[in-house]
Design a protein around this motif. Sequence first.
Motif, mmCIF file in Angstrom:
data_model
loop_
_atom_site.group_PDB
_atom_site.id
_atom_site.type_symbol
_atom_site.label_atom_id
_atom_site.label_comp_id
_atom_site.label_asym_id
_atom_site.label_seq_id
_atom_site.Cartn_x
_atom_site.Cartn_y
_atom_site.Cartn_z
ATOM 1 N N LEU A 1 0.825 -1.215 0.000
ATOM 2 C CA LEU A 1 0.000 0.000 0.000
ATOM 3 C C LEU A 1 0.854 1.258 0.000
ATOM 4 N N GLU A 2 2.043 1.193 0.593
ATOM 5 C CA GLU A 2 2.907 2.362 0.647
ATOM 6 C C GLU A 2 3.412 2.751 -0.738
ATOM 7 N N ARG A 3 3.489 1.780 -1.656
ATOM 8 C CA ARG A 3 3.949 2.042 -3.023
ATOM 9 C C ARG A 3 2.807 2.413 -3.959
ATOM 10 N N PHE A 4 1.586 2.250 -3.518
ATOM 11 C CA PHE A 4 0.442 2.490 -4.393
ATOM 12 C C PHE A 4 0.293 3.977 -4.689
ATOM 13 N N ASP A 5 -0.056 4.295 -5.933
ATOM 14 C CA ASP A 5 -0.284 5.678 -6.358
ATOM 15 C C ASP A 5 -1.729 6.049 -6.009
ATOM 16 N N TRP A 6 -1.898 6.809 -4.953
ATOM 17 C CA TRP A 6 -3.242 7.139 -4.486
ATOM 18 C C TRP A 6 -3.955 8.119 -5.406
ATOM 19 N N ASN A 7 -3.254 8.734 -6.338
ATOM 20 C CA ASN A 7 -3.915 9.602 -7.318
ATOM 21 C C ASN A 7 -4.877 8.794 -8.202
ATOM 22 N N GLN A 8 -4.542 7.523 -8.460
ATOM 23 C CA GLN A 8 -5.457 6.673 -9.223
ATOM 24 C C GLN A 8 -6.755 6.447 -8.459
ATOM 25 N N PHE A 9 -6.646 6.262 -7.166
ATOM 26 C CA PHE A 9 -7.828 6.051 -6.324
ATOM 27 C C PHE A 9 -8.700 7.304 -6.333
ATOM 28 N N ARG A 10 -8.080 8.464 -6.192
ATOM 29 C CA ARG A 10 -8.844 9.713 -6.195
ATOM 30 C C ARG A 10 -9.464 9.973 -7.559
ATOM 31 N N ALA A 11 -8.718 9.634 -8.620
ATOM 32 C CA ALA A 11 -9.261 9.847 -9.971
ATOM 33 C C ALA A 11 -10.487 8.974 -10.201
ATOM 34 N N ALA A 12 -10.458 7.745 -9.733
ATOM 35 C CA ALA A 12 -11.607 6.863 -9.888
ATOM 36 C C ALA A 12 -12.828 7.417 -9.156
ATOM 37 N N MET A 13 -12.625 7.971 -7.975
ATOM 38 C CA MET A 13 -13.741 8.546 -7.239
ATOM 39 C C MET A 13 -14.229 9.836 -7.885
ATOM 40 N N ASP A 14 -13.320 10.611 -8.479
ATOM 41 C CA ASP A 14 -13.731 11.824 -9.195
ATOM 42 C C ASP A 14 -14.577 11.486 -10.419
ATOM 43 N N LEU A 15 -14.345 10.303 -10.988
ATOM 44 C CA LEU A 15 -15.109 9.873 -12.157
ATOM 45 C C LEU A 15 -16.417 9.181 -11.788
ATOM 46 N N GLY A 16 -16.740 9.153 -10.510
ATOM 47 C CA GLY A 16 -18.040 8.632 -10.093
ATOM 48 C C GLY A 16 -18.020 7.312 -9.377
ATOM 49 N N ALA A 17 -16.854 6.716 -9.179
ATOM 50 C CA ALA A 17 -16.791 5.431 -8.489
ATOM 51 C C ALA A 17 -16.963 5.630 -6.986
ATOM 52 N N ILE B 1 -9.539 -0.777 -8.513
ATOM 53 C CA ILE B 1 -8.266 -0.088 -8.698
ATOM 54 C C ILE B 1 -7.215 -0.551 -7.701
ATOM 55 N N LEU B 2 -7.556 -0.519 -6.412
ATOM 56 C CA LEU B 2 -6.561 -0.787 -5.382
ATOM 57 C C LEU B 2 -6.188 -2.261 -5.283
ATOM 58 N N LEU B 3 -7.173 -3.117 -5.073
ATOM 59 C CA LEU B 3 -6.894 -4.525 -4.817
ATOM 60 C C LEU B 3 -6.163 -5.221 -5.966
ATOM 61 N N PRO B 4 -6.536 -4.982 -7.256
ATOM 62 C CA PRO B 4 -5.775 -5.648 -8.328
ATOM 63 C C PRO B 4 -4.297 -5.280 -8.340
ATOM 64 N N GLN B 5 -3.971 -4.053 -7.962
ATOM 65 C CA GLN B 5 -2.576 -3.628 -8.027
ATOM 66 C C GLN B 5 -1.762 -4.104 -6.823
ATOM 67 N N ILE B 6 -2.422 -4.377 -5.714
ATOM 68 C CA ILE B 6 -1.676 -4.872 -4.550
ATOM 69 C C ILE B 6 -1.878 -6.381 -4.369
ATOM 70 N N ARG B 7 -2.388 -7.045 -5.385
ATOM 71 C CA ARG B 7 -2.617 -8.488 -5.279
ATOM 72 C C ARG B 7 -1.341 -9.253 -4.959
ATOM 73 N N PRO B 8 -0.194 -8.924 -5.546
ATOM 74 C CA PRO B 8 1.027 -9.648 -5.125
ATOM 75 C C PRO B 8 1.315 -9.489 -3.637
#
Length: 313
Positions: free
Chosen positions: A204-220, A229-236
């Motif tokens: 989670l420390e390496r995750f780009d939180w701008n992607q999370f905010r962008a998804a919410m700005d787009l209505g998610a 967005i989050l879980l697929p990228q931190i699956r490893p």
Amino acid sequence: MTTPGSSPGGVGATQPADVALPVGRPAGRSWTSRLGEYAGFVPALVLFGVFFLVPLGLIVCYSFWKTVDYNVVHDWTVGNYRYFFSVPTYVSTFWATVWVSFAATVLALVLAFPFAYWLARYVPKRYQKVLLILVILPFWTSYLLRVYSWLTILGPEGAMNRFLAWTGATSKPVSFFLYDRPAVILVLVYLYFPFAALTLYASLERFDWNQFRAAMDLGATPGTAMWRILLPQIRPGITTAVIFVFIPILGEYLTPQLVGGAKGVMIGNLIVNFFQGAQYTRGAAAALLIAGLIVVLLAVFRRSLEVEDPYGT
């Protein structure tokens, strides 16, 4: 007017504009220089060969031999495995080990993920290290001491029963908390929570939180953004946390022995009982069964680790 071997543009036809020269290993390298590249692996190979591969080979051989009058006879047979699966108690202990490990792993991840999420996203960087030190602080004490401390917490005169008596919830000590599988699961979650928390935090420390905010700005919704967005990228990282928690719990011996009692026996206790009773070949077969399960699980988990690195590292 052009001359032979030249082009109208004045560039020789036999001289391409861009020539990519292959880059490879120097030719004519001696075998000593090639051997030197792998010299650093020699200590690890010796260590794993002497202390892992050789004992593993002995366990495999023992599992196919016989024990006659407390002596190991080198007659090859699969009778040890047939005996194990012919005893319902052994089979139920094997499956109890699997579901206890699964339950403890799920609970550890359920508790660790919100903590790691809050730590990576909302806690300032200067405080994150302090909280991480608090997470690993139990490692500074003995494993045995940490398990024994739960005997005073869950015992008949422990803190849990004293609290229930103080609140009036019960009039006599409750034995449910100790010497049963729920106690084993509780202590295992406590013991392996730091492994799950540290592994999830690293992802989670390496995750780009701008992607999370962008998804919410787009209505998610927050749940959709986390799921898509989050879980697929931190699956490893999640898979690694499962490996660090689930697989060691499969071989646990001390915790079921101390807080589980007769009702909390796991496969590790069963293997120890075999060896203490001089049934070495049957103990080796039981150990190899759990080792085979671990190999299968690692093969399955490896597929989850083979994902494209979204960070480009």
